[in-house]
Design a protein around this motif. Structure first.
Motif, short mmCIF file in Angstrom:
data_model
loop_
_atom_site.label_atom_id
_atom_site.label_comp_id
_atom_site.label_asym_id
_atom_site.label_seq_id
_atom_site.Cartn_x
_atom_site.Cartn_y
_atom_site.Cartn_z
N LEU A 80 0.82 -1.21 0.00
CA LEU A 80 0.00 0.00 0.00
C LEU A 80 0.86 1.26 0.00
N GLN A 81 1.91 1.25 0.77
CA GLN A 81 2.79 2.40 0.82
C GLN A 81 3.48 2.63 -0.52
N ALA A 82 3.93 1.56 -1.17
CA ALA A 82 4.56 1.70 -2.48
C ALA A 82 3.57 2.22 -3.51
N GLU A 83 2.33 1.72 -3.46
CA GLU A 83 1.29 2.19 -4.39
C GLU A 83 0.97 3.66 -4.15
N GLN A 84 0.89 4.04 -2.87
CA GLN A 84 0.64 5.44 -2.53
C GLN A 84 1.76 6.33 -3.06
N GLN A 85 2.99 5.90 -2.89
CA GLN A 85 4.13 6.68 -3.37
C GLN A 85 4.11 6.79 -4.89
N ARG A 86 3.76 5.70 -5.57
CA ARG A 86 3.69 5.73 -7.03
C ARG A 86 2.61 6.70 -7.49
N ARG A 87 1.45 6.69 -6.81
CA ARG A 87 0.37 7.62 -7.18
C ARG A 87 0.77 9.06 -6.93
N GLU A 88 1.46 9.31 -5.81
CA GLU A 88 1.91 10.68 -5.53
C GLU A 88 2.91 11.15 -6.57
N GLU A 89 3.84 10.29 -6.94
CA GLU A 89 4.82 10.66 -7.96
C GLU A 89 4.14 10.98 -9.28
N GLN A 90 3.14 10.19 -9.62
CA GLN A 90 2.44 10.40 -10.88
C GLN A 90 1.60 11.67 -10.81
N ALA A 91 0.92 11.89 -9.68
CA ALA A 91 0.04 13.05 -9.56
C ALA A 91 0.81 14.35 -9.45
N PHE A 92 1.90 14.36 -8.75
CA PHE A 92 2.63 15.59 -8.51
C PHE A 92 3.89 15.70 -9.38
N PHE A 93 4.00 14.84 -10.38
CA PHE A 93 5.12 14.86 -11.32
C PHE A 93 6.47 14.83 -10.62
N LEU A 94 6.57 14.02 -9.57
CA LEU A 94 7.84 13.90 -8.87
C LEU A 94 8.85 13.11 -9.69
N ASP A 95 8.34 12.31 -10.63
CA ASP A 95 9.23 11.51 -11.45
C ASP A 95 9.45 12.14 -12.83
N ILE A 96 9.31 13.45 -12.93
CA ILE A 96 9.42 14.12 -14.24
C ILE A 96 10.81 13.95 -14.84
N GLY A 97 11.84 13.90 -13.99
CA GLY A 97 13.20 13.70 -14.50
C GLY A 97 13.33 12.37 -15.22
N ASP A 98 12.78 11.32 -14.61
CA ASP A 98 12.81 10.00 -15.24
C ASP A 98 12.02 9.99 -16.53
N ARG A 99 10.87 10.67 -16.50
CA ARG A 99 10.04 10.72 -17.71
C ARG A 99 10.78 11.42 -18.84
N LEU A 100 11.45 12.52 -18.53
CA LEU A 100 12.18 13.25 -19.57
C LEU A 100 13.34 12.41 -20.11
N GLU A 101 14.03 11.69 -19.23
CA GLU A 101 15.12 10.83 -19.69
C GLU A 101 14.59 9.73 -20.62
N ASN A 102 13.47 9.11 -20.23
CA ASN A 102 12.89 8.06 -21.07
C ASN A 102 12.44 8.64 -22.40
N HIS A 103 11.86 9.84 -22.37
CA HIS A 103 11.40 10.48 -23.61
C HIS A 103 12.60 10.78 -24.51
N ALA A 104 13.66 11.31 -23.92
CA ALA A 104 14.86 11.63 -24.72
C ALA A 104 15.44 10.35 -25.32
N ARG A 105 15.45 9.27 -24.56
CA ARG A 105 15.96 7.99 -25.06
C ARG A 105 15.09 7.49 -26.21
N THR A 106 13.79 7.62 -26.08
CA THR A 106 12.86 7.17 -27.12
C THR A 106 13.05 8.00 -28.39
N VAL A 107 13.16 9.30 -28.23
CA VAL A 107 13.34 10.18 -29.39
C VAL A 107 14.67 9.88 -30.08
N ALA A 108 15.69 9.57 -29.31
CA ALA A 108 16.99 9.27 -29.91
C ALA A 108 16.92 7.97 -30.71
N LEU A 109 16.16 6.99 -30.23
CA LEU A 109 16.06 5.71 -30.93
C LEU A 109 15.10 5.79 -32.12
#
Length: 160
Positions: A80-109
């Motif tokens: 439950l705690q891990a799910e809550q943390q995942r939802r918070e990261e998604q809702a508050f864009f706490l993982d935006i750095g990871d998203r941008l890195e993944n996007h940059a990797r996808t665009v490069a490929l």
């Protein structure tokens, strides 16, 4: 200085005599204990046997009432705690750095958009209409097959 040297030698000899007397007394005590124990019939367990018994006792499984339930609840709380943390990261864009890195990797490929197949709403409606028409036809055919009455309505055969 000669008196100091004699005093040092005297003190060393006194200490050596005291140590020798203590060692002799300890040896005498050990001999007396050995003589007393020689007459005893009681033989205590050896340390190896005691250790083997303890080892066997330690290897046996220990059952603690409620431990399984406790572990289940703890795992559920962690999930439950891990799910809550995942939802918070998604809702508050706490993982935006990871998203941008993944996007940059996808665009490069793959630097261009790959079109995906899709259906227009009209295609969906046509498919639904076709399905309804097929169901109506099946229902009509089934009803007609159940009808067993077949009147003789041809007049030219009746005139004979």
């Amino acid at each position: 200085t000669a008196d100091a040297a004699q005093a040092g030698l005297l003190s060393e000899s006194i200490q050596a005599d005291r140590r020798r007397r203590e060692n002799n007394a300890e040896a005498l005590r050990r001999e007396q204990e050995a003589e007393e124990l020689a007459g005893c019939t009681f033989k205590p367990e050896r340390r190896e046997e005691t250790r083997a018994w303890r080892r066997e006792a330690m290897e046996a499984p220990v059952v603690v009432a409620g431990l399984d339930r406790h572990l289940e609840l703890r795992d559920a709380a962690r999930r439950l705690q891990a799910e809550q943390q995942r939802r918070e990261e998604q809702a508050f864009f706490l993982d935006i750095g990871d998203r941008l890195e993944n996007h940059a990797r996808t665009v490069a490929l793959q630097p261009f958009t790959v079109p995906q197949p899709f259906l227009f709403v009209t295609d969906e409606r046509n498919r639904e209409d076709t399905r309804l028409e097929r169901l109506r036809e099946e229902l009509r055919h089934r009803l007609e097959s159940e009808c067993t009455f077949q009147p003789n309505a041809h007049r030219h055969e009746i005139q004979a």
